[in-house]
Motif scaffolding. Structure first.
Motif, PDB file in Angstrom:
ATOM      1  N   VAL A   1       0.868  -0.895   0.173  1.00 38.29           N
ATOM      2  CA  VAL A   1       0.011  -0.420   0.410  1.00 38.29           C
ATOM      3  C   VAL A   1       1.264   1.522   0.019  1.00 38.29           C
ATOM      4  O   VAL A   1       0.815   2.106  -0.472  1.00 38.29           O
ATOM      5  N   LEU A   2       1.982   1.196   0.642  1.00 32.92           N
ATOM      6  CA  LEU A   2       2.545   2.362   1.173  1.00 32.92           C
ATOM      7  C   LEU A   2       3.809   2.684   0.182  1.00 32.92           C
ATOM      8  O   LEU A   2       3.645   3.903  -0.526  1.00 32.92           O
TER       9      LEU A   2
ATOM     10  N   PRO B   1      -4.226  -0.258  -4.007  1.00 29.45           N
ATOM     11  CA  PRO B   1      -5.178   0.009  -2.907  1.00 29.45           C
ATOM     12  C   PRO B   1      -5.295  -1.086  -1.901  1.00 29.45           C
ATOM     13  O   PRO B   1      -5.485  -1.530  -1.479  1.00 29.45           O
ATOM     14  N   ILE B   2      -5.909   0.460  -0.570  1.00 29.56           N
ATOM     15  CA  ILE B   2      -6.128   0.001   0.255  1.00 29.56           C
ATOM     16  C   ILE B   2      -6.841  -1.152   0.697  1.00 29.56           C
ATOM     17  O   ILE B   2      -6.861  -2.479   1.495  1.00 29.56           O
ATOM     18  N   ALA B   3      -8.165  -0.823   0.026  1.00 25.56           N
ATOM     19  CA  ALA B   3      -8.924  -2.401   0.368  1.00 25.56           C
ATOM     20  C   ALA B   3      -8.573  -3.636  -0.124  1.00 25.56           C
ATOM     21  O   ALA B   3      -8.976  -4.749   0.169  1.00 25.56           O
TER      22      ALA B   3
ATOM     23  N   SER C   1      -3.178   9.017   4.289  1.00 29.03           N
ATOM     24  CA  SER C   1      -3.860   9.353   2.608  1.00 29.03           C
ATOM     25  C   SER C   1      -4.586   8.171   2.755  1.00 29.03           C
ATOM     26  O   SER C   1      -5.762   7.483   2.483  1.00 29.03           O
ATOM     27  N   ALA C   2      -3.483   6.803   2.909  1.00 30.68           N
ATOM     28  CA  ALA C   2      -3.976   5.841   2.194  1.00 30.68           C
ATOM     29  C   ALA C   2      -5.227   5.286   3.438  1.00 30.68           C
ATOM     30  O   ALA C   2      -6.295   4.757   2.505  1.00 30.68           O
ATOM     31  N   LEU C   3      -4.702   5.952   4.914  1.00 28.51           N
ATOM     32  CA  LEU C   3      -6.341   5.234   4.930  1.00 28.51           C
ATOM     33  C   LEU C   3      -7.698   6.360   4.774  1.00 28.51           C
ATOM     34  O   LEU C   3      -8.538   5.491   5.492  1.00 28.51           O
ATOM     35  N   ALA C   4      -7.531   7.635   4.823  1.00 25.67           N
ATOM     36  CA  ALA C   4      -8.177   8.340   4.743  1.00 25.67           C
ATOM     37  C   ALA C   4      -9.402   7.786   3.368  1.00 25.67           C
ATOM     38  O   ALA C   4     -10.856   8.223   3.975  1.00 25.67           O
ATOM     39  N   SER C   5      -9.455   6.983   2.550  1.00 26.25           N
ATOM     40  CA  SER C   5     -10.173   6.355   1.783  1.00 26.25           C
ATOM     41  C   SER C   5     -11.467   5.698   2.450  1.00 26.25           C
ATOM     42  O   SER C   5     -12.425   4.909   2.650  1.00 26.25           O
ATOM     43  N   VAL C   6     -10.581   4.515   3.532  1.00 25.48           N
ATOM     44  CA  VAL C   6     -11.330   4.051   4.663  1.00 25.48           C
ATOM     45  C   VAL C   6     -11.834   4.370   5.840  1.00 25.48           C
ATOM     46  O   VAL C   6     -12.834   3.114   6.924  1.00 25.48           O
TER      47      VAL C   6
END
Ligand code: ATP
Ligand code: MG
Length: 252
Positions: free
Chosen positions: A63-64, A69-71, A110-115
């Motif tokens: 992810v990083l 995509p984090i999902a 940023s990665a966590l923002a979407s979930v």
């Protein structure tokens, strides 16, 4: 929006992972939707939830660094309401590979923002260092839980950690604060009681009322890939982490 809470202390072996795994599981048992983020290349939180860290398709590293995509890195666990983003040794490479990237401190955020909206709590288990990985954890979080072992040198290194937290707050994440200091591995000795008095004297109300006892059940449960409440609910360790979960909920 889910609350992102980092569990951090650059000192090794103070109970960060034990706290991350068990607090996450207690919150999930209380019907909170929880994501545990394993930010440590040791992958102890990953293993503690019974996931084989050497057989994961996508890890936090992907992810990083690889923009997966984090999902695609979030895995369900055997526990209802509890998911994890696993990690393993690969994550060591992130320290090096991210150094030259723009906004490198904010990649996890940023990665966590979407979930973030999918969960009530997101717990980030930080590695034992004040490295770029930990700074990513602190930049993503609104609260930090600092485990301190009830031993003579409990406060050693704390000022360095608090300075790092202030630096992150001033430069990267204005919303960051210390949610609480957690005394861990308490044994009934005069020394441990002195340490508690000393820590409470220095840090006052920032110290959680709940104190985690030294309890062998807490150290056994990870080898069964289970949080302690699913290994031995009646144990002192399980009861302590349930009390901590109530206290964290009460602290808002
Ligand atoms: P690291 O800095 O390496 O990531 P950590 O701060 O995450 O370590 P843990 O892995 O949680 O610390 O704990 C260190 C060791 O102590 C582990 O073997 C764990 O099972 C054990 N342990 C943690 N808390 C307790 C406790 N309250 N009672 C007994 N054993 C404990
Ligand atoms: Mg750990």
């Amino acid at each position: 929006m889910g609350r992102i809470i980092a569990i951090a202390n650059q000192k090794g072996g103070v109970g960060k992972t034990t706290t991350a795994v068990n607090l996450a599981a207690c919150m999930a048992a209380a019907d909170r939707r929880v994501l545990l983020v394993d930010l440590d290349p040791q992958g102890n939180a990953t293993q503690g939830l019974g996931i084989d860290k050497n057989a994961i398709e996508n890890t936090l590293y992907d992810v990083l660094v690889n923009e997966v995509p984090i999902a695609e890195a979030i895995q369900p666990t055997e526990i209802a309401n509890l998911a994890i983003i696993p990690s393993n040794r690969e994550l060591v490479g992130a320290e090096v590979e991210l150094v030259s990237m723009n906004g490198r401190e904010g990649l996890l955020r940023s990665a966590l923002a979407s979930v973030q909206g999918t969960y009530d709590y997101l717990f980030v288990d930080c590695p034992p260092s004040l490295s770029l990985l930990t700074v990513n954890g602190l930049t993503a979080a609104e609260g930090v839980i600092i485990p301190l072992q009830c031993e003579y040198y409990a406060l050693e290194g704390l000022s360095e950690l608090l300075q790092t937290i202030i630096r992150v707050r001033d430069n990267l994440n204005a919303g960051l604060s210390v949610l609480g200091v957690l005394l861990t591995m308490y044994q009934h000795t005069n020394l441990a009681r002195q340490v508690i008095d000393d820590v409470r004297g220095h840090l006052g109300a920032k110290v959680f009322q709940t104190i985690i006892p030294r309890n062998v059940t807490l150290s056994e449960a990870p080898s069964f890939g289970k949080p302690v409440i699913y290994y031995d609910l009646k144990s002192a360790g399980a009861q302590a982490y349930l009390a901590l979960a109530r206290e964290v909920i009460a602290r808002g």
